[in-house]
Design an enzyme around this catalytic site. Structure first.
Site, PDB file in Angstrom:
ATOM      1  N   LYS A 173      -7.453 -12.326  -7.773  1.00 19.32           N
ATOM      2  CA  LYS A 173      -6.419 -12.040  -8.777  1.00 19.32           C
ATOM      3  C   LYS A 173      -7.046 -11.127  -9.818  1.00 19.32           C
ATOM      4  O   LYS A 173      -7.772 -11.572 -10.698  1.00 19.32           O
ATOM      5  CB  LYS A 173      -5.950 -13.357  -9.410  1.00 19.32           C
ATOM      6  CG  LYS A 173      -4.526 -13.400  -9.903  1.00 19.32           C
ATOM      7  CD  LYS A 173      -4.210 -12.438 -11.031  1.00 19.32           C
ATOM      8  CE  LYS A 173      -4.584 -12.927 -12.398  1.00 19.32           C
ATOM      9  NZ  LYS A 173      -4.421 -11.865 -13.445  1.00 19.32           N
ATOM     10  N   GLY A 226     -14.056 -13.354 -17.811  1.00 15.61           N
ATOM     11  CA  GLY A 226     -12.994 -13.014 -18.755  1.00 15.61           C
ATOM     12  C   GLY A 226     -13.246 -13.653 -20.099  1.00 15.61           C
ATOM     13  O   GLY A 226     -14.397 -13.902 -20.468  1.00 15.61           O
ATOM     14  N   SER A 227     -12.155 -13.915 -20.819  1.00 13.08           N
ATOM     15  CA  SER A 227     -12.310 -14.366 -22.203  1.00 13.08           C
ATOM     16  C   SER A 227     -12.816 -15.812 -22.253  1.00 13.08           C
ATOM     17  O   SER A 227     -12.641 -16.597 -21.324  1.00 13.08           O
ATOM     18  CB  SER A 227     -10.961 -14.295 -22.921  1.00 13.08           C
ATOM     19  OG  SER A 227     -10.113 -15.323 -22.448  1.00 13.08           O
ATOM     20  N   GLY A 231     -11.739 -19.043 -20.014  1.00  5.41           N
ATOM     21  CA  GLY A 231     -12.815 -19.672 -19.260  1.00  5.41           C
ATOM     22  C   GLY A 231     -12.976 -21.144 -19.615  1.00  5.41           C
ATOM     23  O   GLY A 231     -13.160 -21.990 -18.745  1.00  5.41           O
ATOM     24  N   GLU A 248     -18.090 -16.468 -16.532  1.00  4.12           N
ATOM     25  CA  GLU A 248     -18.853 -15.472 -17.280  1.00  4.12           C
ATOM     26  C   GLU A 248     -17.922 -15.024 -18.386  1.00  4.12           C
ATOM     27  O   GLU A 248     -16.875 -14.447 -18.113  1.00  4.12           O
ATOM     28  CB  GLU A 248     -19.237 -14.330 -16.320  1.00  4.12           C
ATOM     29  CG  GLU A 248     -20.551 -13.696 -16.650  1.00  4.12           C
ATOM     30  CD  GLU A 248     -20.352 -12.476 -17.484  1.00  4.12           C
ATOM     31  OE1 GLU A 248     -20.472 -12.598 -18.726  1.00  4.12           O
ATOM     32  OE2 GLU A 248     -20.060 -11.429 -16.920  1.00  4.12           O
ATOM     33  N   CYS A 282     -19.244  -7.230 -21.796  1.00  2.00           N
ATOM     34  CA  CYS A 282     -19.720  -8.524 -22.310  1.00  2.00           C
ATOM     35  C   CYS A 282     -21.190  -8.421 -22.675  1.00  2.00           C
ATOM     36  O   CYS A 282     -21.707  -9.283 -23.383  1.00  2.00           O
ATOM     37  CB  CYS A 282     -19.421  -9.666 -21.371  1.00  2.00           C
ATOM     38  SG  CYS A 282     -19.810  -9.306 -19.709  1.00  2.00           S
ATOM     39  N   GLU A 383     -17.364 -12.600 -30.844  1.00  2.00           N
ATOM     40  CA  GLU A 383     -17.301 -11.433 -29.968  1.00  2.00           C
ATOM     41  C   GLU A 383     -16.126 -10.543 -30.389  1.00  2.00           C
ATOM     42  O   GLU A 383     -15.008 -11.015 -30.552  1.00  2.00           O
ATOM     43  CB  GLU A 383     -17.102 -11.874 -28.504  1.00  2.00           C
ATOM     44  CG  GLU A 383     -17.164 -10.688 -27.558  1.00  2.00           C
ATOM     45  CD  GLU A 383     -17.085 -11.101 -26.090  1.00  2.00           C
ATOM     46  OE1 GLU A 383     -16.185 -11.869 -25.733  1.00  2.00           O
ATOM     47  OE2 GLU A 383     -17.937 -10.629 -25.307  1.00  2.00           O
TER      48      GLU A 383
HETATM   49  C1  UN1 Z   1     -20.003  -6.691 -18.427  1.00  2.00           C
HETATM   50  O1  UN1 Z   1     -20.523  -6.359 -19.469  1.00  2.00           O
HETATM   51  O2  UN1 Z   1     -18.874  -7.178 -18.426  1.00  2.00           O
HETATM   52  O3  UN1 Z   1     -25.218  -4.963 -17.343  1.00  2.00           O
HETATM   53  C2  UN1 Z   1     -20.705  -6.480 -17.137  1.00  2.00           C
HETATM   54  C3  UN1 Z   1     -24.278  -4.191 -17.470  1.00  2.00           C
HETATM   55  C4  UN1 Z   1     -23.390  -3.951 -16.277  1.00  2.00           C
HETATM   56  C5  UN1 Z   1     -22.420  -5.044 -16.076  1.00  2.00           C
HETATM   57  C6  UN1 Z   1     -21.792  -5.500 -17.316  1.00  2.00           C
HETATM   58  N1  UN1 Z   1     -24.219  -3.804 -15.105  1.00  2.00           N
HETATM   59  O4  UN1 Z   1     -24.043  -3.643 -18.499  1.00  2.00           O
END
Ligand code: UN1
Length: 494
Positions: A173, A226-227, A231, A248, A282, A383
């Protein structure tokens, strides 16, 4: 472009025939794709298709599954430019980053294809003669994968390729902001020869179908990126179901700059880490903790450079920073800028929406630097997921690490210093899943696990690496085989 769901090897509309639009964030008058707004009946179909395909797929030898992934990698290379441009058009990041997103999927395809020939378990000696002991990796079954919009090719690829090589079947999804990128990846898997039902894609809203999918009786495990809010909700729901879940969920990543750092290197790290992908990673660097001896000078350097970053459509040459993904994120980031000013942080540059000229119809926010930020301010703890960076002053390594570690998140952290003892201590004591030395907080490679500590994730890293993806997408079966042909006495004496 008209996207359909992919279920049981067929591209089909949602049963309810409803659709939603995916917009170009650099010019939201432009529709990139119409995608199916699916309902529960579409999820039921996709889960049933994945269940039906499971027996055949899990029995296919892992090296043969790997060959399909190998072909997917080659097709991604062939399609890299087209898909990279689609990433930029639908998600907004500049083209170099859009291509990088696809490259990460290519790397993962080849890495996981190779894992098909390893997939090691353990073989250990038995306590008894004529007996052997081993552990095997078995697939979990049908896995539900929920992916975000910020890496619309890479993150689905991390999850899908790992799930497939381990013998799972998939219901995917994707984020409602990037259905066209998701469909492009699934088309490639179809062309690579993934059998019908092994990968299914259902588009739609997280609230309507995402939650229904992950709690579905026909699903065995869930991976979510996601957020935090979504999560944590899943953790609550699935914990009660004893269903494996990898989450994550974000970060508040920091770069420490010591007095002996190479400041121009550190500057590049901050610019790229904070403003790359418009801060919507993230792993984005959203805090910079700078030693007091170089603090003033570094702020001047940073403000000067941030001012010169060019905003615009990521497909155009010369654009440094693209738009925010959608109106909701845009409003949230503008809110945080107001919060920062209200908390008494000093706005050094940026701090506003950009609506002039070519930016008139997109969600653009100027790269923003706050100084005089104290560790308790909300902009230093929460964040933001936008092009906003907070500079905090420190007087030494211990104080810097205290600041970095003292937030609920723990995904990524970086230190710039020329002193090997300093960087070694940081490597040891930073409380994050990923630590960078003399490099920014971004740029993780797929052959190692990717994941955060504390609120950044479930503590079960996935993405690459044996300790990441393979451990999540398999469960262990232990087999004891006795070939003595008799009841061995020691079995009873135990
Ligand atoms: C993310 O930030 O959502 O390490 C993933 C990184 C990328 C993946 C980031 N390879 O910045």
């Amino acid at each position: 472009m008209h996207i359909r769901n992919f279920i049981g090897g067929k591209w089909i509309n949602a049963k309810g025939k409803r659709t939603f639009d995916s917009l170009n964030p650099a010019d939201n008058r432009r529709i990139v794709a119409k995608a199916p707004l699916s309902g529960r009946e579409d999820i039921d179909l996709a889960v049933a298709a994945a269940r039906e395909a499971l027996a055949g797929w899990r029995r296919k030898p892992a090296p043969r599954r790997g060959e399909i992934l190998f072909r997917a990698g080659e097709l991604l290379i062939r399609e890299k430019q087209r898909v990279g441009e689609l990433v930029t058009t639908e998600m907004g990041k500049v083209l170099a980053e859009g291509l990088g997103d696809v490259q990460e999927a290519i790397d993962m395809a080849f890495y996981m294809a190779g894992e098909g020939r390893r997939m090691q378990g353990e073989t250990v000696p038995s306590e008894l003669p004529d007996k052997d002991c081993k552990s095997l990796r078995e697939p979990l079954g049908v896995v539900a994968l929920i992916t975000p919009w910020n890496f619309p090719t890479a993150i689905p690829a991390w999850k899908i390729f790992a799930a497939l090589i381990c013998g799972n079947t998939v219901v995917f999804k994707p984020s409602s902001d990037t259905p066209a990128c998701a469909a492009a990846l699934v088309q490639i898997l179809e062309e690579a020869g993934v059998p019908p039902g092994v990968v299914n894609m259902v588009c739609g809203s997280g609230a309507d179908v995402g939650e229904y999918l992950v709690t579905h009786a026909g699903v065995d495990a869930v991976s979510f990126t996601g957020s935090c809010a979504a999560g944590e909700r899943l953790e609550g729901l699935l914990g009660r179901m004893h269903r494996p879940l990898a989450t994550e969920m974000g970060g508040k990543n920091a770069i420490i700059i010591m007095a002996d750092a190479d400041l121009s290197l550190a500057l590049e790290g901050v610019l790229w880490g904070a403003f790359g992908t418009s801060g919507q990673r993230c792993t984005a660097a959203s805090r910079v903790v700078v030693h007091e001896k170089v603090h003033e000078g570094f702020i001047d350097m940073l403000a000067g450079a941030a001012k010169h970053l060019r905003l615009g459509d990521g497909l155009l040459e010369g654009t440094d920073v693209g738009p925010l993904i959608n109106e909701q994120q845009y409003m949230k980031v503008l809110d945080y800028i107001r919060i920062g000013s209200g908390e008494g942080a000093q706005l050094i540059t940026g701090g506003m929406a950009v609506t002039a000229g070519a930016c008139a119809h997109g969600f653009f926010i100027a790269p923003t630097v706050f100084a005089q930020v104290t560790p308790n301010m909300r902009i230093a703890r929460e964040e933001i997921f936008g092009p906003v960076v907070s500079v905090v002053k420190c007087s030494g390594l211990d104080e810097a690490m205290g600041i970095v570690n003292n937030v609920p998140f723990g995904l990524s952290a970086a230190i710039y210093s020329r002193d090997v003892n300093t960087t070694a201590r940081a490597e040891r004591d930073l409380q994050t899943g990923i630590v960078y030395v003399n490099a920014s907080t971004i740029g993780a490679e797929i052959q190692l696990p990717f994941g955060g500590w504390r609120h950044s994730g479930s503590g079960h890293p996935e993405a690459g690496g044996r300790g990441g993806a393979l451990d999540f997408y398999t469960r262990i079966k232990v087999v004891y085989r006795d070939f003595s042909g008799r009841l061995q006495k020691a079995q009873i004496d135990k």
